[in-house]
Design an enzyme around this catalytic site. Structure first.
Site, PDB file in Angstrom:
ATOM      1  N   GLY A  46       0.916  -1.087  -0.017  1.00  0.00           N
ATOM      2  CA  GLY A  46       0.130   0.057  -0.028  1.00  0.00           C
ATOM      3  C   GLY A  46       0.723   1.243   0.076  1.00  0.00           C
ATOM      4  O   GLY A  46       0.361   2.332  -0.874  1.00  0.00           O
ATOM      5  N   THR A  47       1.795   1.237   0.865  1.00  0.00           N
ATOM      6  CA  THR A  47       2.914   2.377   0.819  1.00  0.00           C
ATOM      7  C   THR A  47       3.253   2.787  -0.526  1.00  0.00           C
ATOM      8  O   THR A  47       3.121   3.947  -0.981  1.00  0.00           O
ATOM      9  CB  THR A  47       4.026   2.277   1.841  1.00  0.00           C
ATOM     10  OG1 THR A  47       3.480   1.963   3.044  1.00  0.00           O
ATOM     11  CG2 THR A  47       4.743   3.508   2.091  1.00  0.00           C
ATOM     12  N   ASN A  93      -8.209   3.921   8.606  1.00  0.00           N
ATOM     13  CA  ASN A  93      -7.470   2.426   9.075  1.00  0.00           C
ATOM     14  C   ASN A  93      -7.461   2.611  10.713  1.00  0.00           C
ATOM     15  O   ASN A  93      -7.371   1.633  11.323  1.00  0.00           O
ATOM     16  CB  ASN A  93      -5.919   2.593   8.856  1.00  0.00           C
ATOM     17  CG  ASN A  93      -5.264   3.920   8.672  1.00  0.00           C
ATOM     18  OD1 ASN A  93      -5.623   5.071   8.311  1.00  0.00           O
ATOM     19  ND2 ASN A  93      -4.064   3.869   9.498  1.00  0.00           N
ATOM     20  N   CYS A 119       1.980   2.008  12.190  1.00  0.00           N
ATOM     21  CA  CYS A 119       2.943   2.683  11.633  1.00  0.00           C
ATOM     22  C   CYS A 119       3.382   3.807  12.704  1.00  0.00           C
ATOM     23  O   CYS A 119       4.472   4.189  12.743  1.00  0.00           O
ATOM     24  CB  CYS A 119       2.514   3.431  10.489  1.00  0.00           C
ATOM     25  SG  CYS A 119       1.672   2.521   9.284  1.00  0.00           S
ATOM     26  N   HIS A 121      -1.662  -7.884   2.476  1.00  0.00           N
ATOM     27  CA  HIS A 121      -1.385  -8.610   3.858  1.00  0.00           C
ATOM     28  C   HIS A 121      -2.917  -8.106   4.675  1.00  0.00           C
ATOM     29  O   HIS A 121      -2.908  -8.174   5.578  1.00  0.00           O
ATOM     30  CB  HIS A 121      -0.224  -8.131   4.606  1.00  0.00           C
ATOM     31  CG  HIS A 121       0.050  -6.623   4.635  1.00  0.00           C
ATOM     32  ND1 HIS A 121      -0.343  -6.121   5.995  1.00  0.00           N
ATOM     33  CD2 HIS A 121       0.345  -5.709   4.071  1.00  0.00           C
ATOM     34  CE1 HIS A 121       0.315  -4.821   6.046  1.00  0.00           C
ATOM     35  NE2 HIS A 121       0.582  -4.681   4.736  1.00  0.00           N
ATOM     36  N   SER A 177      -3.248  -3.659  -0.715  1.00  0.00           N
ATOM     37  CA  SER A 177      -2.311  -4.307  -0.283  1.00  0.00           C
ATOM     38  C   SER A 177      -2.726  -5.734   0.085  1.00  0.00           C
ATOM     39  O   SER A 177      -3.689  -5.880   0.886  1.00  0.00           O
ATOM     40  CB  SER A 177      -1.754  -3.410   1.146  1.00  0.00           C
ATOM     41  OG  SER A 177      -0.887  -4.120   1.838  1.00  0.00           O
ATOM     42  N   THR A 226      11.599  -7.051 -11.550  1.00  0.00           N
ATOM     43  CA  THR A 226      11.148  -8.406 -11.705  1.00  0.00           C
ATOM     44  C   THR A 226      10.032  -8.556 -10.889  1.00  0.00           C
ATOM     45  O   THR A 226       9.880  -8.273  -9.882  1.00  0.00           O
ATOM     46  CB  THR A 226      12.317  -9.336 -11.386  1.00  0.00           C
ATOM     47  OG1 THR A 226      13.462  -9.275 -12.368  1.00  0.00           O
ATOM     48  CG2 THR A 226      11.574 -10.819 -12.012  1.00  0.00           C
TER      49      THR A 226
HETATM   50  N1  PLP Z   1      -3.001   2.867   3.605  1.00  0.00           N
HETATM   51  C1  PLP Z   1      -3.640   2.532   4.545  1.00  0.00           C
HETATM   52  C2  PLP Z   1      -5.117   2.769   4.863  1.00  0.00           C
HETATM   53  C3  PLP Z   1      -3.090   1.235   5.580  1.00  0.00           C
HETATM   54  O1  PLP Z   1      -4.113   0.846   6.677  1.00  0.00           O
HETATM   55  C4  PLP Z   1      -2.111   0.970   5.301  1.00  0.00           C
HETATM   56  C5  PLP Z   1      -1.316  -0.190   6.167  1.00  0.00           C
HETATM   57  O2  PLP Z   1      -1.669   0.045   7.434  1.00  0.00           O
HETATM   58  C6  PLP Z   1      -1.238   1.438   4.267  1.00  0.00           C
HETATM   59  C7  PLP Z   1      -1.701   2.491   3.464  1.00  0.00           C
HETATM   60  C8  PLP Z   1       0.050   0.932   3.928  1.00  0.00           C
HETATM   61  O3  PLP Z   1       0.056  -0.275   3.335  1.00  0.00           O
HETATM   62  P1  PLP Z   1       1.266  -1.378   3.628  1.00  0.00           P
HETATM   63  O4  PLP Z   1       1.653  -1.610   4.948  1.00  0.00           O
HETATM   64  O5  PLP Z   1       1.008  -2.454   2.312  1.00  0.00           O
HETATM   65  O6  PLP Z   1       2.626  -0.505   2.916  1.00  0.00           O
END
Ligand code: PLP
Length: 382
Positions: free
Chosen positions: A55-56, A157, A328, A207, A205, A243
């Site tokens: 996601g990041t 989140n 985070c 996971h 994402s 890759t």
């Molecule tokens: N965006 C949201 C709303 C999230 O909850 C998260 C992860 O907690 C992310 C982005 C980041 O995703 P990733 O951990 O796969 O980088």
């Protein structure tokens, strides 16, 4: 994933027959993910899926790749740090030149006024007390200045609060802006209609829906021009070189399919029961974002005059894995920017914890966890 690993596939970018075999499989997974997300997959104007590390990366790629210099970029005040921090980077004019300014401003995120010397006028879209963006403010901000990009998450989140992103899509389009949706919390839990909603890009994402860590995606509407963030080979049209992992693609595709088949409404009932029991502990307890529509797997509870760090420590000792704000920000004693943006009181900021449910959570586990939370609360009150 195990099956794919056993196939001992070649590099899907290779020209030889073994490479082509890997590529065919990869494209099958890509197609099935796009279809599950409601993207257009036939004709010359098919939407695209760029596979990323998560996601990041997807959020960063959308922001740096879609925002245009000399324009305004709008982000809701409650976005994930992978959006707000990227916005801050844009606003500061670049990490190299403004390292200190950038670091300082991470704490406060972007504010209501643009930063001089930046080519990007990054502004926050405010939210109401329940954490839902104010659509009238979004429209005013769009009206004020040419805007290249609006970023609005599907659901938050920390609180699970769902955003009016379909309406936001309409407004963005009306004012000629692109709209990116961080749907990391949404995808897999609720049906996704990328085309119907009118999004230009969407992050997911693996996971977050029991898929592998290390893979995510950015869905990109056909015809939307994206500047790459990484440079290298020609994979994924050069927009995200490197890759590709067929095994991870298999994992995310399979996880998404399993997740969409799960009845997430079951979690809603368990969460409601837990929240009602916690609210019954006293009038000082409240649920952040309670009046808004929320995804069913997240609850954000304010515990009156208790200190959240003390509570989390005590909970950990009792075998409960809870958190304050987002993972985070774990370990940080800073108040949650999300709750701050919602106008939470000092007491709510100091005492709020996040409780997450998973697909495997059972009613018995939930009842047991709630018993423990109630006991810890009573003990800490003494
Ligand atoms: N965006 C949201 C709303 C999230 O909850 C998260 C992860 O907690 C992310 C982005 C980041 O995703 P990733 O951990 O796969 O980088």
């Amino acid at each position: 994933m195990h099956e794919v690993a056993e196939m001992r596939l070649a590099n899907p970018a290779s020209q030889h027959r073994e490479g082509a075999r890997a590529r065919r499989l990869l494209e099958q997974y890509r197609l099935s993910i796009l279809q599950m997300l409601g993207a257009k997959t036939d004709g010359m104007d098919s939407d695209r899926l760029l596979l990323t590390s998560g996601g990041t990366e997807s959020n960063n790629l959308a922001i740096f790749g879609l925002a245009r210099p000399g324009t305004r970029v709008l982000m809701s005040a409650i976005e994930h740090p992978s959006v707000t921090t990227a916005g801050q980077y844009l606003a500061s004019g670049g990490y190299q030149q403004n390292r200190q300014q950038h670091t300082d401003s991470l704490v406060n995120s972007f504010s209501t006024s643009g930063v001089p010397n930046s080519n990007f006028d990054v502004r926050a879209i405010p939210v109401d007390h329940d954490g839902v963006i104010r659509l009238n403010r979004l429209e005013e901000l769009l009206k004020e200045a040419p805007t290249s990009l609006v970023c609005l998450m599907a659901a938050n989140n920390e609180t699970g609060v769902i955003q009016p992103f379909e309406e936001a899509c309409g407004l963005a389009r009306q004012y000629g802006a692109l709209i990116h949706c961080d749907a990391v919390q949404w995808v897999g839990k609720r049906p996704c209609e990328f085309q119907k909603w009118g999004l230009d890009s969407l992050s997911l994402s693996g996971h977050k829906f029991h898929g592998p860590v290390g893979i995510g995606g950015l869905v990109l509407r056909s015809g939307v021009s994206l500047q790459p963030m990484l440079f290298g080979g020609f994979q994924q049209d050069g927009l995200r070189p490197g890759t590709e992992s067929v095994m991870l693609a298999a994992g995310i595709a399979e996880a998404l399919s399993l997740s969409l088949a799960f009845e997430y409404g079951l979690l809603d009932g368990m969460r409601r029961e837990m929240e009602q029991r916690l609210l019954a502990l006293g009038p000082e307890i409240s649920i952040n974002g309670a009046a808004a529509a929320r995804l069913p797997h997240t609850s954000n509870v304010a515990l009156g005059n208790l200190d959240r760090q003390a509570f989390l420590l005590a909970a950990d000792m009792k075998g409960l894995c809870l958190s304050a704000g987002s993972a985070c920000a774990s370990g940080s004693s800073e108040p949650s920017p999300v709750l701050e943006a919602m106008g939470a009181s000092k007491q709510v900021l100091n005492s709020s914890i996040r409780i997450s449910l998973g697909r495997d959570t059972t009613p018995e586990q939930m009842a047991d966890a709630t018993d423990r939370i109630c006991k810890i609360y009573a003990n800490l009150q003494k």
